[in-house]
Design a protein around this motif. Sequence first.
Motif, PDB file in Angstrom:
ATOM      1  N   UNK A  10      26.672  36.095  43.642  1.00 51.18           N
ATOM      2  CA  UNK A  10      26.394  36.434  42.244  1.00 51.18           C
ATOM      3  C   UNK A  10      25.306  37.496  42.198  1.00 51.18           C
ATOM      4  N   UNK A  11      25.533  38.521  41.388  1.00 51.72           N
ATOM      5  CA  UNK A  11      24.508  39.536  41.148  1.00 51.72           C
ATOM      6  C   UNK A  11      24.160  39.534  39.669  1.00 51.72           C
ATOM      7  N   UNK A  12      22.868  39.523  39.377  1.00 52.18           N
ATOM      8  CA  UNK A  12      22.377  39.616  38.003  1.00 52.18           C
ATOM      9  C   UNK A  12      21.575  40.905  37.933  1.00 52.18           C
ATOM     10  N   UNK A  54      34.955  47.510  40.452  1.00 49.82           N
ATOM     11  CA  UNK A  54      34.135  46.293  40.452  1.00 49.82           C
ATOM     12  C   UNK A  54      35.002  45.052  40.304  1.00 49.82           C
ATOM     13  N   UNK A  55      36.034  45.143  39.462  1.00 51.34           N
ATOM     14  CA  UNK A  55      36.895  43.991  39.204  1.00 51.34           C
ATOM     15  C   UNK A  55      37.729  43.588  40.417  1.00 51.34           C
ATOM     16  N   UNK A  56      37.912  44.495  41.352  1.00 50.32           N
ATOM     17  CA  UNK A  56      38.621  44.145  42.586  1.00 50.32           C
ATOM     18  C   UNK A  56      37.850  43.075  43.351  1.00 50.32           C
ATOM     19  N   UNK A  57      36.520  43.145  43.280  1.00 43.87           N
ATOM     20  CA  UNK A  57      35.670  42.270  44.086  1.00 43.87           C
ATOM     21  C   UNK A  57      34.974  41.167  43.290  1.00 43.87           C
ATOM     22  N   UNK A  58      34.785  41.379  41.990  1.00 42.19           N
ATOM     23  CA  UNK A  58      33.972  40.445  41.215  1.00 42.19           C
ATOM     24  C   UNK A  58      34.384  40.455  39.747  1.00 42.19           C
ATOM     25  N   UNK A  93      26.281  40.237  34.838  1.00 44.28           N
ATOM     26  CA  UNK A  93      26.493  39.445  36.046  1.00 44.28           C
ATOM     27  C   UNK A  93      27.768  39.922  36.722  1.00 44.28           C
ATOM     28  N   UNK A  94      27.757  39.872  38.033  1.00 38.86           N
ATOM     29  CA  UNK A  94      28.933  40.169  38.846  1.00 38.86           C
ATOM     30  C   UNK A  94      29.171  38.953  39.738  1.00 38.86           C
TER      31      UNK A  94
END
Length: 256
Positions: A122-124, A149-153, A178-179
């Motif tokens: 998780x990235x914030x 980004x959506x490919x990974x998170x 958040x990712x």
Amino acid sequence: MPTPKLGQHFLTNHEAIDKIITAADLSKKDTVLEVGPGRGILTAELLKAAGTVVAVEKDGELHHKLKKKFKDSDNFELSLGDIRNFHLGLMPKNYKVVANIPYYLTGQLIPWLLTSQNPPSLSVLMIQNEVADRLTGPKGSGNLLQLASQVFAEPQKVFFVPREDFDPAPNVDSAVITLKKHKKDMVPAGEQRSFFRILKFAFSGKRKKITNTLSAALKVPREQILKALEQTGLSENARPQELLLAEWIQFYNQLK
């Protein structure tokens, strides 16, 4: 004093800091990588909530002050340097990233984190509000950064942060996103290079039809692109920003 060339804008709103801690969903089992701790206002709260905080600070003067400020914190590890030179393989599995990142680094840091051999669970991230909207926009507003980004998170905009909440105040507003890492990448690792090549070609002519842009870029007959669009259930007039990630993946599989 903040260093302008490092893009330093220090968050001063404690309510926003509390929201960041909540978004990170921390426990004493978590290890957090903090990028650019600055004056340590967020760091102090991370140390209370997480098991270990690993902070990377590029500014030598701030590094010295942080080392002194948190000298009695047993769960604090501080490194001096550019985060882009930090070896993420040193972090434990399922670590989390919390960062108020300089705006100029956003386009580099997000792909770097997501495509790492040891990506965070998780990235914030505090980023420019305009970029946050691009990352999390609805169908019809697709862009290369969002799709990649959506490919990974799973990107999600958590809350808006006005420029007045920083010292010094930047020229733009910010937002926290958040990712959350997918358990499995949406595109297999062996296919990602080819998939992103197609995306980059398509978005090089964002206002143009996918048919025309890809036919020219890939040097394939226009009919081949049209057939792949039809098999995906897409219009021959489709433009790149109109497609969801799932549609891009299906189109790519028909085209390859």
